[in-house]
Design an enzyme around this catalytic site. Structure first.
Site, PDB file in Angstrom:
ATOM      1  N   ASP A 118       1.981   4.136   2.601  1.00 46.96           N
ATOM      2  CA  ASP A 118       0.925   4.971   2.004  1.00 46.96           C
ATOM      3  C   ASP A 118       1.513   6.085   1.125  1.00 46.96           C
ATOM      4  OD1 ASP A 118      -1.696   5.559   1.414  1.00 46.96           O
ATOM      5  OD2 ASP A 118      -2.206   6.415   3.355  1.00 46.96           O
ATOM      6  N   ASP A 119       1.882   7.212   1.736  1.00 45.89           N
ATOM      7  CA  ASP A 119       2.443   8.350   0.991  1.00 45.89           C
ATOM      8  C   ASP A 119       3.690   8.817   1.742  1.00 45.89           C
ATOM      9  OD1 ASP A 119       0.171   8.898  -1.046  1.00 45.89           O
ATOM     10  OD2 ASP A 119      -0.851   8.733   0.882  1.00 45.89           O
ATOM     11  N   HIS A 131      -9.531   1.179  -1.007  1.00 51.73           N
ATOM     12  CA  HIS A 131      -9.432   1.855   0.289  1.00 51.73           C
ATOM     13  C   HIS A 131     -10.822   1.805   0.936  1.00 51.73           C
ATOM     14  CE1 HIS A 131      -5.671   3.333  -1.228  1.00 51.73           C
ATOM     15  NE2 HIS A 131      -5.481   4.197  -0.244  1.00 51.73           N
ATOM     16  N   GLU A 172     -10.790   3.831   6.225  1.00 50.54           N
ATOM     17  CA  GLU A 172      -9.689   4.717   6.640  1.00 50.54           C
ATOM     18  C   GLU A 172     -10.317   5.789   7.527  1.00 50.54           C
ATOM     19  OE1 GLU A 172      -7.827   6.875   3.403  1.00 50.54           O
ATOM     20  OE2 GLU A 172      -6.154   7.570   4.665  1.00 50.54           O
ATOM     21  N   HIS A 208       1.251   4.860  -2.615  1.00 55.59           N
ATOM     22  CA  HIS A 208       0.870   5.604  -3.816  1.00 55.59           C
ATOM     23  C   HIS A 208       2.146   6.213  -4.359  1.00 55.59           C
ATOM     24  CE1 HIS A 208      -3.432   5.474  -2.565  1.00 55.59           C
ATOM     25  NE2 HIS A 208      -2.856   5.356  -1.370  1.00 55.59           N
ATOM     26  N   HIS A 224       0.849  -1.186   0.000  1.00 59.09           N
ATOM     27  CA  HIS A 224       0.000   0.000   0.000  1.00 59.09           C
ATOM     28  C   HIS A 224       0.883   1.234   0.000  1.00 59.09           C
ATOM     29  CE1 HIS A 224      -3.663   2.236   1.998  1.00 59.09           C
ATOM     30  NE2 HIS A 224      -3.014   3.004   1.139  1.00 59.09           N
TER      31      HIS A 224
END
Ligand code: ADE
Ligand code: ZN
Length: 346
Positions: free
Chosen positions: A286-287, A205, A208, A27, A25
């Site tokens: 994630d980011d 997703h 969240e 991006h 996971h």
């Protein structure tokens, strides 16, 4: 592994760094560091509404998912050419290698780029070339998952799918991301059904910021194989039971949850409860450029704050391989590497 060696607490960080793991996971647009954003802005003649790298970084004070997404989409606006996508992915893949990530499944958001006139081909070819080089030059296996933006319509998702299908062999699945609240999974029922017919892997997703009901509909309506985040499932005992029984993985992102105020502090994160309830939970970044850390930073900070043990570390890494979309032989080979890494610590 039945007998995890006893590891002194002071050696736990060393172990966490050393063990091979899969990242499921992240991006790729969320790996754009401010320095690269400014370099690409200059290279492409794109003006940024921030005076400097420091000013941009100072804007990274998020209160919820939407406050992050606004800045994340602004950052991605510097990506125009195939080489830009390559450079972004390569920078991440080198960091993944440094963190002993041996396999990664990277999300990308084509609609963020096609909306600015960048063809899907440019996006996919640049990212794909980095994936090929990662295997050849770093020994990291990397694949791509195309995400639909859920704040846009299902018709727009269908149009994006059509545009991407000539490159069908370049991505292994589809996902659903962007603003969760008000955009339930069932909004994308038809396009996910089509992707399923096409033999693509399906993830979304859910849970969240959104309620457990979104996790239920991602499973029952979209028929996803993994849930991205899913931490809100802990509010629903029947859902927890189902996730455990059906071994549906959750790709959890602790530093993301902290920075987007899903949990008030890392010590209150529910990752330990998810694991102890028998869920196939994993840790991911994630980011990473926006949330203060790549894979190992997520592992290290989460273990330090929540009291996870070496046993949990083995479980998390084993879960990451089980939850990945690689074949059974590759899963077995990674599990053996994982066990060997633990044996080396005994
Ligand atoms: N896009 C990038 N990061 C995301 C996140 N954490 N949730 C939803 N959409 C995203
Ligand atoms: Zn995400």
């Amino acid at each position: 592994m039945s007998n995890i060696p006893t590891i002194a607490p002071e050696r736990l960080p060393e172990l966490l760094r050393a063990i091979p793991k899969a990242e499921l996971h992240m991006h790729i647009e969320g790996s754009l560091e401010p320095e690269l954003i400014f370099a690409l802005a200059q290279r492409n003649g794109v003006s940024m509404p921030y005076a400097s790298v420091e000013a941009l970084r100072q804007a990274y004070a998020f209160t919820n998912l939407q406050s992050f997404l606004d800045i994340y989409y602004a950052g991605a606006s510097v990506l125009l050419k195939e080489q830009d996508f390559y450079d972004m992915a390569w920078a991440y893949l080198e960091r993944a290698k440094a963190d002993n990530v041996v396999h990664t499944e990277m999300f990308f958001d084509p609609q963020t780029h096609t909306a600015r006139g960048v063809p899907v081909k440019t996006v996919i070819e640049g990212l794909h070339r980095a994936c090929v080089d990662a295997q050849a030059k770093l020994g990291v296996s990397a694949s791509l998952i195309l995400c639909f933006l859920r704040h846009l319509s299902e018709e727009e998702a269908f149009a994006t799918l059509e545009e991407a299908l000539p490159f069908r062999d370049r991505f292994i699945g589809v996902g659903l991301d962007s603003s969760e609240l008000g955009h339930p999974p069932e909004k994308f029922a038809r396009v996910f059904a089509r992707c399923r017919e096409l033999g693509l892997h399906l993830v979304a997703h859910a849970g969240e910021e959104g309620p457990p009901a979104y996790v239920w509909s991602a499973l029952d309506v979209l028929k996803v194989e993994r849930i991205d985040h899913g931490v809100q499932a802990a509010k629903d005992p029947a859902l927890m039971k189902r996730l455990a029984q059906e071994r549906i993985p959750l790709t959890v992102c602790p530093l993301s949850n902290l920075k987007l105020c899903v949990f008030p502090d890392l010590a209150q994160h529910n990752i330990k409860a998810l694991l102890d309830a028998g869920l196939v939970a994993t840790i991911n970044s994630d980011d990473p450029a926006y949330f203060g850390g790549y894979m190992n930073e997520n592992w290290l900070q989460t273990f330090a704050a929540t009291g996870l043990t070496a046993h949990h570390a083995w479980q998390l890494a084993a879960n990451s391989f089980e939850a990945s979309f690689i074949d059974a032989a590759a899963k077995k080979a990674y599990r053996e590497r994982l066990d060997a890494a633990f044996d080396a610590f005994a």
